[in-house]
Scaffold this motif. Structure first.
Motif, PDB file in Angstrom:
ATOM      1  N   GLN A 115       0.826  -1.214   0.000  1.00 24.90           N
ATOM      2  CA  GLN A 115       0.000   0.000   0.000  1.00 24.90           C
ATOM      3  C   GLN A 115       0.858   1.262   0.000  1.00 24.90           C
ATOM      4  N   PHE A 116       1.897   1.254   0.833  1.00 25.63           N
ATOM      5  CA  PHE A 116       2.787   2.425   0.879  1.00 25.63           C
ATOM      6  C   PHE A 116       3.430   2.678  -0.474  1.00 25.63           C
ATOM      7  N   MET A 117       3.833   1.583  -1.125  1.00 20.74           N
ATOM      8  CA  MET A 117       4.447   1.733  -2.456  1.00 20.74           C
ATOM      9  C   MET A 117       3.475   2.437  -3.398  1.00 20.74           C
ATOM     10  N   GLN A 118       2.217   2.004  -3.357  1.00 21.11           N
ATOM     11  CA  GLN A 118       1.214   2.597  -4.248  1.00 21.11           C
ATOM     12  C   GLN A 118       0.980   4.069  -3.910  1.00 21.11           C
ATOM     13  N   ILE A 119       0.883   4.354  -2.600  1.00 20.91           N
ATOM     14  CA  ILE A 119       0.630   5.745  -2.187  1.00 20.91           C
ATOM     15  C   ILE A 119       1.777   6.642  -2.655  1.00 20.91           C
ATOM     16  N   PHE A 120       3.011   6.200  -2.396  1.00 19.56           N
ATOM     17  CA  PHE A 120       4.161   7.048  -2.710  1.00 19.56           C
ATOM     18  C   PHE A 120       4.382   7.178  -4.215  1.00 19.56           C
ATOM     19  N   GLU A 121       3.954   6.187  -4.978  1.00 19.02           N
ATOM     20  CA  GLU A 121       4.149   6.291  -6.425  1.00 19.02           C
ATOM     21  C   GLU A 121       3.027   7.074  -7.104  1.00 19.02           C
ATOM     22  N   ARG A 122       1.880   7.194  -6.431  1.00 19.16           N
ATOM     23  CA  ARG A 122       0.735   7.841  -7.095  1.00 19.16           C
ATOM     24  C   ARG A 122       0.406   9.225  -6.532  1.00 19.16           C
ATOM     25  N   GLU A 123       0.733   9.460  -5.252  1.00 16.08           N
ATOM     26  CA  GLU A 123       0.288  10.669  -4.575  1.00 16.08           C
ATOM     27  C   GLU A 123       0.997  11.910  -5.142  1.00 16.08           C
ATOM     28  N   PRO A 124       0.248  12.825  -5.749  1.00 17.36           N
ATOM     29  CA  PRO A 124       0.907  13.985  -6.391  1.00 17.36           C
ATOM     30  C   PRO A 124       1.668  14.868  -5.412  1.00 17.36           C
ATOM     31  N   SER A 125       1.145  15.006  -4.177  1.00 16.42           N
ATOM     32  CA  SER A 125       1.823  15.924  -3.252  1.00 16.42           C
ATOM     33  C   SER A 125       3.198  15.386  -2.860  1.00 16.42           C
ATOM     34  N   ILE A 126       3.351  14.068  -2.780  1.00 20.31           N
ATOM     35  CA  ILE A 126       4.666  13.497  -2.456  1.00 20.31           C
ATOM     36  C   ILE A 126       5.631  13.744  -3.607  1.00 20.31           C
ATOM     37  N   LYS A 127       5.135  13.525  -4.812  1.00 16.12           N
ATOM     38  CA  LYS A 127       5.995  13.772  -5.985  1.00 16.12           C
ATOM     39  C   LYS A 127       6.430  15.231  -6.016  1.00 16.12           C
ATOM     40  N   ALA A 128       5.476  16.118  -5.765  1.00 18.77           N
ATOM     41  CA  ALA A 128       5.775  17.549  -5.846  1.00 18.77           C
ATOM     42  C   ALA A 128       6.826  17.961  -4.815  1.00 18.77           C
ATOM     43  N   ARG A 129       6.780  17.330  -3.649  1.00 18.29           N
ATOM     44  CA  ARG A 129       7.711  17.729  -2.585  1.00 18.29           C
ATOM     45  C   ARG A 129       9.058  17.016  -2.652  1.00 18.29           C
ATOM     46  N   THR A 130       9.161  15.959  -3.454  1.00 17.17           N
ATOM     47  CA  THR A 130      10.408  15.174  -3.438  1.00 17.17           C
ATOM     48  C   THR A 130      11.111  15.088  -4.796  1.00 17.17           C
ATOM     49  N   HIS A 131      10.376  15.108  -5.884  1.00 15.25           N
ATOM     50  CA  HIS A 131      11.015  14.961  -7.193  1.00 15.25           C
ATOM     51  C   HIS A 131      11.951  16.133  -7.479  1.00 15.25           C
ATOM     52  N   GLY A 132      13.191  15.819  -7.774  1.00 10.82           N
ATOM     53  CA  GLY A 132      14.167  16.851  -8.123  1.00 10.82           C
ATOM     54  C   GLY A 132      14.689  17.659  -6.949  1.00 10.82           C
ATOM     55  N   VAL A 133      14.268  17.310  -5.725  1.00 11.01           N
ATOM     56  CA  VAL A 133      14.699  18.083  -4.550  1.00 11.01           C
ATOM     57  C   VAL A 133      16.046  17.556  -4.053  1.00 11.01           C
ATOM     58  N   ALA A 134      16.991  18.476  -3.848  1.00 14.92           N
ATOM     59  CA  ALA A 134      18.313  18.185  -3.277  1.00 14.92           C
ATOM     60  C   ALA A 134      18.980  16.973  -3.908  1.00 14.92           C
ATOM     61  N   PRO A 135      19.201  17.004  -5.218  1.00 16.86           N
ATOM     62  CA  PRO A 135      19.836  15.844  -5.838  1.00 16.86           C
ATOM     63  C   PRO A 135      21.314  15.721  -5.464  1.00 16.86           C
ATOM     64  N   LEU A 136      21.756  14.484  -5.335  1.00 17.26           N
ATOM     65  CA  LEU A 136      23.173  14.193  -5.061  1.00 17.26           C
ATOM     66  C   LEU A 136      23.675  13.307  -6.191  1.00 17.26           C
ATOM     67  N   SER A 137      24.734  13.751  -6.853  1.00 19.78           N
ATOM     68  CA  SER A 137      25.268  12.941  -7.950  1.00 19.78           C
ATOM     69  C   SER A 137      26.099  11.787  -7.380  1.00 19.78           C
ATOM     70  N   ALA A 138      26.280  10.763  -8.186  1.00 19.91           N
ATOM     71  CA  ALA A 138      27.091   9.615  -7.761  1.00 19.91           C
ATOM     72  C   ALA A 138      28.521  10.059  -7.462  1.00 19.91           C
TER      73      ALA A 138
END
Lengths: 361, 150
Positions: free
Chosen positions: A182-205
């Protein structure tokens, strides 16, 4: 040009669960950088260890961290056993690994709740901490302790996994499987999580390698290293470890890696319970440890743990050095903060999954 | 998955960048260790990084051993599929090390920790406030041995 201001966070602050002093430089909404200061929970454990016997050191070392206590005593015990030249029974190795994986699940679930809270998903926070109780219940049933388990001893473990434990664990793990899905589904679908985490504070290898980071934060930047597979303690050398990585290195990747690691750890617990051999759970160990030096590495929930131990032939360690994964993770933090907005500071702090008690020791 | 470094490659690279003869020691279980001169440390680490891609510095351990009370032993623990340690000895009276931060930025906190706990002066890096000790700490480096050397 906006004026530069310094925002002090900590050592006591509602955002922080443990004391650390952060000084964040900002201009308007843009964070320019920051500095940090440790030592507020420095207990001098490395020095204290020199005045305690090897056996007395186990409860001390267990208190380095309130979350990954078991992996610390496991690493320490393997170090002492290497100097003693003894190999613990295979059953004890599997019991140690079982607790390590349960600890990883509960650590990641705790982290998941903290992240969810910081991005405004109070419900997910409540659910993940509720589900963490399932893991803590298993550990309590096995060892009598929810966080400090006292299960390790020099030469093996103190508690066995009995036949009556299996149905209880199977039941709770089944529930956890459902919840993690369920958590996997919530985190992959929930727009607010994507908005707050996608592209935030990236660290390169590259940056991860320069700072010597390991663990989920490194794997979330595509650095495919896991001590369970790459420098394994027993019985991980006999288990098939599936290492989760993600190439992007942002807050979302760190979330993705940890959620899937919970899932993998659940599978690993099941493998351990199926493969656990019959037999003794400990062997007799001498109190005096022969003179010698050893380095043991293991994979804690937050990454690489390193123990250097030197014995001078007495009952007391001559030197114990403990490297915890949070220290390099803290070193990289000013770099991460320099790229973000003030509103993203909690997400960055949560994303790294800091354990200040570990870093201070 | 990291490519495993071979001990003979490690020895060859270190030997090529040091003036004194060196050999692998097996005295640390699970680690391949070499003792080098403190003055060679920076160049050797730079060579290990460039030639063998040995970049992961796991930890820096310092200790003042009871059998060498007049010296401080500092160990740089690297990892690449296995543990590799460079050992340097410093005089306890005036221990000085060159910082590795210009080549391994992650050495920052490790260096600050050994500097505070053992009173080691680290050159070639910016002055920083204490990382772990309080501002008003005036009892000397806390991990140093208190008894007089024989």
């Amino acid at each position: 040009m906006k004026e530069k201001i310094t925002i002090p966070i900590g050592p006591q602050h509602p955002l922080l669960k443990e004391p650390i002093s952060l000084r964040i430089d900002a201009s308007g909404e843009e964070v320019l950088g920051g500095t940090l200061r440790l030592g507020y929970v420095h207990r001098g454990i490395e020095k204290l260890a020199e005045s305690r016997t090897y056996t007395q050191n186990i409860p001390l070392i267990e208190r380095i961290c309130g979350i990954c206590s078991h992996v610390h005593t496991t690493t320490f015990c393997y170090a002492v056993e290497a100097l003693l030249g003894i190999e613990i029974p295979p059953r004890a190795q599997y019991i140690r690994a079982l607790l390590c994986e349960l600890e990883r699940i509960h650590s990641h679930l705790l982290w998941l709740g903290v992240l969810a809270k910081h991005v405004g998903l109070e419900t997910v926070f409540m659910h993940s901490w509720h589900d963490r109780e399932l893991v803590l219940d298993i550990m309590e049933e096995l060892s009598g302790g929810r966080v400090s388990h006292g299960i390790n001893q020099i030469g093996g473990v103190r508690f066995d996994v009995d036949a009556e434990h299996h149905p209880m664990m199977a039941d709770k793990m089944q529930k956890l499987h459902e919840r993690i899905t369920q958590f996997m589904q919530i985190f992959e679908r929930e727009p607010s999580i994507k908005a707050r985490t996608h592209g935030v504070a990236p660290l390169s290898a590259d940056l991860i390698r320069q700072y010597g980071l390991a663990g989920p934060v490194a794997r979330a930047s595509g650095v495919d290293v896991d001590m369970r597979r790459d420098d394994p303690l027993p019985p991980y050398d006999r288990l098939d470890i599936s290492v989760i990585t993600h190439p992007d290195g942002d807050a979302w990747s760190r979330t993705y890696v940890r959620i899937y690691e919970i899932y993998e750890s659940l599978l690993l617990c099941e493998k351990i319970l199926q493969a656990i051999p019959e037999g003794n759970i400990s062997v007799r160990a001498r109190r005096k440890v022969p003179a010698g030096e050893v380095v043991v590495r293991s994979e804690a929930p937050r990454g690489e743990v390193v123990y250097y131990l030197r014995s001078n032939g007495t009952e007391y360690p001559a030197r114990l050095k403990i490297r915890t994964p949070t220290l390099p993770a803290l070193a990289i933090m000013p770099m991460q903060l320099a790229q973000i907005h003030v509103a993203d500071i909690p997400v960055v702090l949560a994303g790294v999954d800091l354990c200040i008690a570990c870093a201070d020791r | 998955m990291a490519n495993k470094l071979m001990p003979e490659d490690f020895l060859r690279c270190v030997s090529a960048h040091t003036q004194q003869p060196c050999e692998l020691t097996g005295h640390i279980i699970n680690e391949t260790a070499i003792t080098i001169a403190a003055d060679d440390l920076h160049d050797i680490v730079a060579a290990l990084m460039e030639e063998l891609n040995l970049t992961h510095l796991s930890a820096i351990t310092a200790q003042q051993r009871e059998d060498h009370p007049d010296e401080i032993q500092v160990m740089y623990h690297f990892w690449q599929g296995g543990g590799y340690t460079l050992i340097v000895w410093l005089p306890a009276a005036e221990p000085v090390l060159t910082s590795l931060m210009d080549i391994i930025i992650g050495a920052d906190f490790y260096e600050r920790e050994v500097a505070e706990m053992y009173g080691i002066t680290i050159t070639n890096r910016e002055e920083t406030p204490p990382l772990l000790l309080p501002d008003d700490w005036d009892e000397g480096p806390p991990m140093r041995r208190k008894e007089k050397s024989v």
